[in-house]
Design an enzyme around this catalytic site. Structure first.
Site, mmCIF file in Angstrom:
data_model
loop_
_atom_site.group_PDB
_atom_site.id
_atom_site.type_symbol
_atom_site.label_atom_id
_atom_site.label_comp_id
_atom_site.label_asym_id
_atom_site.label_seq_id
_atom_site.Cartn_x
_atom_site.Cartn_y
_atom_site.Cartn_z
ATOM 1 N N CYS A 263 0.876 -1.356 0.011
ATOM 2 C CA CYS A 263 0.031 -0.028 0.017
ATOM 3 C C CYS A 263 0.874 1.418 0.161
ATOM 4 C CB CYS A 263 -0.861 -0.139 1.172
ATOM 5 S SG CYS A 263 -1.889 -1.600 1.313
ATOM 6 N N ALA A 265 1.564 3.906 -2.336
ATOM 7 C CA ALA A 265 1.343 4.988 -2.445
ATOM 8 C C ALA A 265 0.795 6.079 -1.650
ATOM 9 C CB ALA A 265 0.099 5.155 -3.823
ATOM 10 N N GLY A 267 4.329 7.064 -1.932
ATOM 11 C CA GLY A 267 5.721 6.782 -2.128
ATOM 12 C C GLY A 267 6.445 7.504 -1.023
ATOM 13 N N LYS A 269 7.415 6.708 2.177
ATOM 14 C CA LYS A 269 7.979 5.659 2.946
ATOM 15 C C LYS A 269 8.868 5.183 2.050
ATOM 16 C CE LYS A 269 3.805 5.763 6.170
ATOM 17 N NZ LYS A 269 2.988 6.650 5.174
ATOM 18 N N CYS A 385 -2.719 5.604 9.527
ATOM 19 C CA CYS A 385 -2.970 7.121 10.199
ATOM 20 C C CYS A 385 -4.227 7.185 10.522
ATOM 21 C CB CYS A 385 -2.706 7.902 8.937
ATOM 22 S SG CYS A 385 -3.859 7.663 7.597
#
Length: 442
Positions: A263, A265, A267, A269, A385
């Site tokens: 997962c 996107a 990008g 991380k 998050c």
């Protein structure tokens, strides 16, 4: 830009800005569209200062929506319907400007009333004028509402969940979730040090602070056009909140390892993992949305980094996996995003209480799938998050209880199976809300 084009944009700005703000609110609140989807389209015809105004006003209304709706119910005898529904959003915009912005009262009233023409709602011009003037005369914004949920700015379902999970921090949390977030930069250590980049910012008279917990971070004092900062085109830095910057640090990728960012996107991380450890055997960025992977590639290109991009459903392992297990996996799981509401206030009104159970089930499925492609002795870093326990600590506690080859690899002191991981709350040392748990496979 030619003078004629600029004049057209300025003319459009004065005539349409408030009407377009009302239309945006209608799209988000009544049609369920995200601000990310519809705001850039609405901003397109405007000059930069008016683009910023449009976002500020729409986000402001979304932050204060329960209060604005409360006032509207007191001032409007019956709800507006059908083609005139958008006028309710226009009125709330006017109320927001009067109560919470620096726009003069006279301008807020007159320009809001004028916007009815653009919305083809001229028959309601007198109604809009009367409501706004009654609001000023009754001084409703100076009268306490006396309802903590309304004053929190949160929808009822989310207010109750936060009240249950964080009863002693409820007021502080609701305030943090509606504050304007700072801009965090992550310095690309493959290009330069934080100290070197700090010197460039100082030379431009940019105000900023550093963070003891984030060795790659710079926190800007003021919002601004990031593309105008030194080194943007050269890939010296990226924009990434401090909480998200912890992911690559917690993952602790080492040389010659095979890494999966699930997962991935947009990008941020993935890029940080590569910046910290450029000598990987392979780094795969996996995401279900091929369009969002375009953004990942753009970020990689600007920062001059390289990863293998794969578009597939993470749970459909046969469609993308080559049979080689990974040394480390970062799973940034789909979630309610309740930790980043201060950046995206539309989340409060797009999410529903019923979404949480669906998300928890999806997280479980992806977590099980990722565990199956992780090497024995490998590490999985679970991240969201979110600030909701069902998506975070409860999720990981359940996984540890069910998965006999999984153990907790603590990130902070005091972690237990019943209280695993690190929960970061919005505003904590200026960060967004985030959750991390690190698991070891035996």
């Amino acid at each position: 830009m030619s003078n004629s084009t600029e004049q057209i944009q300025q003319l459009r700005s004065s005539k349409h800005l408030r009407a377009d703000a009302a239309k945006l609110l209608h799209q988000i609140l009544d049609q369920g569209k995200s601000a990310r989807e519809c705001l850039p389209i609405a901003q397109q015809p405007y000059l930069d200062k008016d683009k910023a105004w449009l976002q500020e006003m729409v986000y402001g209304v979304l932050r204060q929506l329960p209060t604005l709706q409360y006032w509207l119910r007191k001032l409007l005898d019956k709800p507006l319907k059908n083609k005139y529904k958008v006028v309710e959003h226009l009125i709330m915009l006017g109320l927001y400007q009067i109560a919470f912005s620096r726009v003069s009262t006279h301008a807020a009233v007159s320009e809001t009333v004028e916007a009815t023409r653009v919305l083809k709602a001229e028959p309601l011009k007198g109604l809009v004028n009367a409501i706004l003037r009654n609001f000023i005369r009754q001084k409703l914004n100076e009268t306490p509402i006396g309802d903590e949920q309304i004053e929190s700015g949160l929808p009822k379902w989310l207010y109750k969940q936060i009240q249950q999970a964080y009863p002693l921090q409820l007021a502080e949390l609701s305030q943090a979730m509606h504050s304007r977030p700072p801009i965090w930069l992550r310095v690309n250590q493959q290009k330069m040090s934080v100290g070197q980049f700090s010197e460039f910012l100082t030379a431009q008279n940019q105000e900023f602070t550093l963070s003891e917990e984030h060795p790659d971070a710079i926190i800007l004092a003021k919002s601004q056009d990031i593309t105008q900062l030194p080194g943007f085109d050269q890939g010296w830095f990226a924009v990434q909140d401090g909480a998200a910057q912890l992911a690559a640090r917690y993952l602790q990728a080492e040389k010659n390892e095979r890494i999966l960012d699930c997962c991935a996107a947009p990008g941020g991380k993935t890029c940080h993992i590569l910046e910290l450890q450029p000598n990987l055997k392979e780094c795969i960025a996996l995401d279900v949305d091929p369009l969002r992977l375009i953004r990942v590639q753009e970020n990689l290109d600007r920062l001059e980094l390289s990863a293998k991009l794969v578009s597939a459903n993470a749970t459909d392992i046969a469609s993308w996996w080559d049979g080689q297990q990974f040394d480390r996996i970062l799973l940034d799981a789909p979630c309610s995003a309740t930790g980043v509401i201060r950046r995206h206030p539309d989340i409060k009104w797009l999410r529903k209480s019923t979404d949480i159970d669906t998300l928890v089930a999806l997280q479980q499925t992806i977590l099980q799938a990722m565990w199956s492609v992780l090497k024995p002795g490998g590490t999985l870093l679970y991240a969201t998050c979110s600030i909701l326990p069902d998506e975070n600590r409860n999720q990981i506690s359940r996984f540890l209880a069910q998965q006999t080859d999984a153990s907790l690899l603590p990130i902070i002191e005091g972690e237990t199976i019943s209280q695993p991981g690190r929960q970061i709350l919005p505003g904590e040392t200026q960060m967004d809300g985030f959750y991390y748990a690190r698991l070891l496979k035996s």
